[in-house]
Design a protein around this motif. Structure first.
Motif, mmCIF file in Angstrom:
data_model
loop_
_atom_site.group_PDB
_atom_site.id
_atom_site.type_symbol
_atom_site.label_atom_id
_atom_site.label_comp_id
_atom_site.label_asym_id
_atom_site.label_seq_id
_atom_site.Cartn_x
_atom_site.Cartn_y
_atom_site.Cartn_z
ATOM 1 N N GLY A 369 9.506 -30.077 -98.070
ATOM 2 C CA GLY A 369 9.084 -31.520 -97.914
ATOM 3 C C GLY A 369 9.879 -32.020 -96.988
ATOM 4 N N PHE A 370 10.836 -31.518 -96.156
ATOM 5 C CA PHE A 370 11.708 -32.014 -95.294
ATOM 6 C C PHE A 370 11.179 -32.632 -94.198
ATOM 7 N N LEU A 371 9.915 -31.839 -93.573
ATOM 8 C CA LEU A 371 9.387 -32.619 -92.541
ATOM 9 C C LEU A 371 8.634 -33.666 -92.750
ATOM 10 N N GLY A 372 8.245 -33.756 -94.078
ATOM 11 C CA GLY A 372 7.378 -35.250 -94.456
ATOM 12 C C GLY A 372 8.414 -36.346 -94.539
ATOM 13 N N ALA A 373 9.668 -36.095 -94.876
ATOM 14 C CA ALA A 373 10.569 -36.865 -95.125
ATOM 15 C C ALA A 373 11.137 -37.372 -93.621
ATOM 16 N N ILE A 374 11.332 -36.690 -92.681
ATOM 17 C CA ILE A 374 11.584 -37.184 -91.347
ATOM 18 C C ILE A 374 10.405 -37.867 -90.681
ATOM 19 N N ILE A 375 9.115 -37.553 -91.014
ATOM 20 C CA ILE A 375 8.259 -38.352 -90.406
ATOM 21 C C ILE A 375 8.139 -39.831 -91.061
ATOM 22 N N THR A 376 8.253 -39.872 -92.277
ATOM 23 C CA THR A 376 8.304 -41.200 -93.001
ATOM 24 C C THR A 376 9.694 -41.981 -92.848
ATOM 25 N N THR A 377 10.634 -41.325 -92.648
ATOM 26 C CA THR A 377 11.866 -42.224 -92.070
ATOM 27 C C THR A 377 11.767 -42.780 -90.760
ATOM 28 N N ILE A 378 11.300 -42.199 -89.914
ATOM 29 C CA ILE A 378 11.117 -42.462 -88.388
ATOM 30 C C ILE A 378 10.036 -43.425 -88.247
ATOM 31 N N LEU A 379 8.880 -43.035 -88.580
ATOM 32 C CA LEU A 379 7.435 -43.895 -88.336
ATOM 33 C C LEU A 379 7.069 -44.807 -89.235
ATOM 34 N N GLY A 380 7.519 -44.639 -90.752
ATOM 35 C CA GLY A 380 7.336 -45.483 -91.941
ATOM 36 C C GLY A 380 8.074 -46.389 -92.273
ATOM 37 N N SER A 381 9.439 -46.267 -91.794
ATOM 38 C CA SER A 381 10.488 -47.157 -92.210
ATOM 39 C C SER A 381 11.452 -47.646 -91.078
ATOM 40 N N ILE A 382 12.180 -46.931 -90.427
ATOM 41 C CA ILE A 382 13.032 -47.494 -89.292
ATOM 42 C C ILE A 382 12.528 -48.401 -88.261
ATOM 43 N N SER A 383 11.400 -47.600 -87.671
ATOM 44 C CA SER A 383 10.484 -48.151 -86.405
ATOM 45 C C SER A 383 10.190 -49.438 -86.811
ATOM 46 N N TRP A 384 9.625 -49.591 -88.160
ATOM 47 C CA TRP A 384 9.160 -50.943 -88.347
ATOM 48 C C TRP A 384 10.184 -52.125 -88.641
ATOM 49 N N GLN A 385 11.393 -51.705 -89.291
ATOM 50 C CA GLN A 385 12.389 -52.593 -89.200
ATOM 51 C C GLN A 385 12.629 -53.208 -87.730
ATOM 52 N N LEU A 386 13.247 -52.143 -86.766
ATOM 53 C CA LEU A 386 13.465 -52.698 -85.721
ATOM 54 C C LEU A 386 12.609 -53.329 -84.913
ATOM 55 N N VAL A 387 11.241 -53.167 -85.079
ATOM 56 C CA VAL A 387 10.375 -54.031 -84.366
ATOM 57 C C VAL A 387 10.153 -55.601 -85.038
ATOM 58 N N ALA A 388 10.314 -55.450 -86.320
ATOM 59 C CA ALA A 388 10.362 -56.847 -87.131
ATOM 60 C C ALA A 388 11.609 -57.728 -86.927
ATOM 61 N N SER A 389 12.701 -56.639 -86.573
ATOM 62 C CA SER A 389 13.984 -57.436 -86.300
ATOM 63 C C SER A 389 13.890 -58.059 -84.862
ATOM 64 N N ALA A 390 12.954 -57.502 -83.885
ATOM 65 C CA ALA A 390 12.835 -57.991 -82.390
ATOM 66 C C ALA A 390 11.865 -59.205 -82.559
ATOM 67 N N PHE A 391 10.953 -58.909 -83.222
ATOM 68 C CA PHE A 391 9.850 -60.018 -83.159
ATOM 69 C C PHE A 391 9.497 -60.607 -84.666
ATOM 70 N N PRO A 392 10.305 -61.110 -85.042
ATOM 71 C CA PRO A 392 10.450 -61.804 -86.394
ATOM 72 C C PRO A 392 8.902 -62.677 -86.876
ATOM 73 N N LEU A 393 8.926 -63.589 -85.748
ATOM 74 C CA LEU A 393 7.923 -64.810 -86.098
ATOM 75 C C LEU A 393 6.620 -64.214 -85.646
ATOM 76 N N ALA A 394 6.462 -63.289 -84.665
ATOM 77 C CA ALA A 394 5.147 -62.529 -84.469
ATOM 78 C C ALA A 394 4.657 -61.578 -85.670
ATOM 79 N N PHE A 395 5.769 -61.186 -86.185
ATOM 80 C CA PHE A 395 5.561 -60.131 -87.438
ATOM 81 C C PHE A 395 5.030 -61.008 -88.400
ATOM 82 N N LEU A 396 5.515 -62.117 -88.848
ATOM 83 C CA LEU A 396 5.271 -63.105 -89.939
ATOM 84 C C LEU A 396 4.064 -63.842 -89.655
ATOM 85 N N SER A 397 3.221 -63.712 -88.337
ATOM 86 C CA SER A 397 2.018 -64.291 -88.168
ATOM 87 C C SER A 397 0.808 -63.351 -88.462
#
Length: 568
Positions: A369-397
């Motif tokens: 299950g290691f490969l699934g953990a990698i996919i989820t960490t990058i595409l399902g967690s950290i990436s979204w955090q970084l986008v929301a950090s850069a564009f918080p108001l657009a995210f809340l819209s």
């Protein structure tokens, strides 16, 4: 009622009822999960041995408690001068010397994020039921609710492995990580980051900065040529790993070689995989966007109707919906992780054709299950955090953000995780945890000794969360991390605490038996009065408060009380 009980949400008969119900659900969940393992109805119990599955399950849950509690401490301690606890907590001091140097805290949080997801995947393999599993002769409707949905594992992991540790670590940061278990945890997280497996997230972070027109910030000097080669080489390496992980996982899914429930079409599994990753990412991004707007005056929160409506819901009732969301979010994200693990966990039995014709050694690695953990960490967690950090108001819209906010609040209101408060009291007593103020004093006392906190120490953190429980028994975001000082309810809460301290100190002065004792309490009283004056000054200078809000403060009587104390 003791102060400890009060601070952990055990205040009224209703609280005890909520805790009793939550403890019953938790106990029942543990019993059926252990029964599943004993009968070989989980993947590790079936493939290895039930005893191995039981050991792995509880080791991972205990480790999760250190990962979560360690995060609270690592994020909360930077503003405090480390010299104040060097003698009393030498292990904590050493860990912070490593973790708070340069950008090391960001690196730790990056590695820790992967650890959380990988531990969740491992817990799922050890305790989640196999398809068609039955246990203890329970009726099918109970099996469907607690086992097939993953609720039993979620309650066990979230309450014991996450929320209980967050309760104590948020108040007892120094004691919680003053051990070599945290030393081991820190270096594992650091090692994960060094490998470069997650470095795609740094590329996404840079892209978010560039897209937002913001400079890339760092606490370290610019990298030289060799350092750039080492960094960008790991970014390319990470991109290759992510692409390979996606190829293997999707191939296994369409070949029917994952733990997906029997009878569920592969296309449905694929849709479920990406939908749940989007749900996890949305919830991860929401917390970052909420953190960001919490620091802004209302006039700077944009003019989009949905964003304004979301902020209104989030910060009403003294801002208590924000910590309420964090509790509901924790449960939802963990549940999604367990379901994603079922969809992405590769199962190729002996004698079957391996994925892409690899050797059995590689196939056994895929099956972890290691490969699934990698996919989820990058595409399902950290990436979204970084986008929301850069564009918080657009995210809340996004209207979906408002919908998920309501769902998380509804889930928290059920009280199914209230057992965490009770377990935290037990843990605190058994481990001998003390509040940080016992060792380093209050912020006012530290300032009086020329060891004032550094309020800018946490300005750039965007991947960590820190939860604590306030006197009302609800979650509250750690003020050092979220800087909620512009909310009127925050000032009212601070004022109430200071006034309570002043009242208690006056009583102690009255009861003092020696001149030295009386002098010490009088000095502490002067510090609290000075703190009260600062609270009032900061409140009036804040741009957050509107005339209507100031009227509410006056109606509550807080202003008149503080004026009376200042005059005294």
């Amino acid at each position: 009622m003791s102060a400890d009980a009060h601070s952990h949400g055990v205040n009224t008969p209703l609280d005890w009822i909520r805790i009793a119900i939550s403890l019953f659900l938790l106990t029942f969940s543990i019993v059926i999960v252990m029964a599943l393992i004993a009968t070989g109805n989980t993947k590790i119990a079936s493939d290895v041995h039930p005893a191995a599955a039981a050991v792995i399950l509880w080791v991972c849950i205990i480790w999760m408690s250190m990962v979560e509690g360690g995060q609270c401490s690592m994020v909360g301690l930077p503003p405090i001068n480390p010299d104040l606890y060097k003698e009393s907590h030498p292990k904590t001091w050493q860990i912070c010397q490593w973790g708070h140097k340069g950008d090391n805290l960001d690196r730790y949080l990056m590695g820790r994020q992967f650890m959380v997801i990988f531990i969740n995947f491992t817990i799922s393999l050890a305790g989640a039921p196999l398809a068609g599993a039955e246990v203890l002769g329970l009726p099918q409707w109970i099996i469907s609710i607690f086992l097939e949905s993953g609720i039993a594992m979620v309650l066990t992991n979230v309450i014991i492995g996450q929320l209980t540790s967050q309760v104590n670590a948020s108040h007892c940061m120094l004691d919680y990580i003053n051990n070599h278990f945290m030393t081991f945890t820190y270096w594992v997280a650091a090692l994960i980051e060094i490998t470069g497996v997650m470095h795609t997230s740094y590329l996404i972070r840079y892209m978010c900065y560039w897209a937002a027109g913001k400079p890339v910030e760092s606490n370290e000097p610019p990298r030289d040529g060799i350092q750039n080669l080492w960094f960008w080489g790991r970014v390319v390496w990470s991109l290759g790993i992510l692409g390979f992980a996606l190829a293997v996982t999707l191939s296994a899914l369409f070949d029917g070689k994952t733990a997906l429930w029997p009878g569920v079409p592969e296309v449905v599994g694929l849709i479920l995989f990406f939908v749940l990753m989007c749900v996890v990412g949305l919830l991860e991004g929401m917390q970052i966007a909420f953190f960001t707007v919490a620091k802004l005056p209302k006039s700077e929160r944009g003019d989009a109707p949905i964003a304004l409506r979301t902020c209104e819901c989030l910060f009403k009732n003294g801002g208590r919906n924000l910590p309420g969301f964090m509790c509901g979010r924790q449960m939802t994200v963990t549940l999604c992780f367990f379901i994603i693990a079922r969809v992405t966990t590769i199962q190729v039995d002996e004698g079957e054709e391996n994925i892409f014709g690899v050797s059995n050694t590689f196939q056994n690695f895929f099956n972890t299950g290691f490969l699934g953990a990698i996919i989820t960490t990058i595409l399902g967690s950290i990436s979204w955090q970084l986008v929301a950090s850069a564009f918080p108001l657009a995210f809340l819209s996004n209207p979906i953000v408002y919908v998920f906010l309501q769902l998380a609040l509804a889930l928290e209101a059920t009280g199914v995780c209230a057992a965490a408060w009770f377990l935290a009291m037990i843990q605190k007593k058994v481990m001998g945890f003390q509040y940080d103020e016992v060792y380093v004093g209050t912020p006012e006392e530290r300032a009086a000794k020329n060891h004032a906190d550094n309020p800018d120490a946490l300005n750039r953190l965007d991947m960590g969360t820190n939860l604590e429980f306030n006197e009302a028994g609800t979650f509250e975001i750690q003020k050092k991390f979220l800087s909620l000082a512009k909310l009127d309810a925050h000032y009212s809460s601070l004022r109430e605490k200071v006034l309570a301290n002043i009242k208690d100190l006056r009583e102690q002065i009255r009861l003092s038996e020696t001149d030295e004792e009386k002098e010490a309490f009088e000095h502490a009283l002067k510090l609290e009065v000075a703190a009260l004056a600062r609270v009032n000054k900061e409140e009036m200078e804040s741009q957050t408060f509107s005339k209507s809000q100031l009227g509410l403060v006056e109606e509550s009587g807080s202003t008149s009380e503080s004026d009376e104390e200042n005059q005294s």
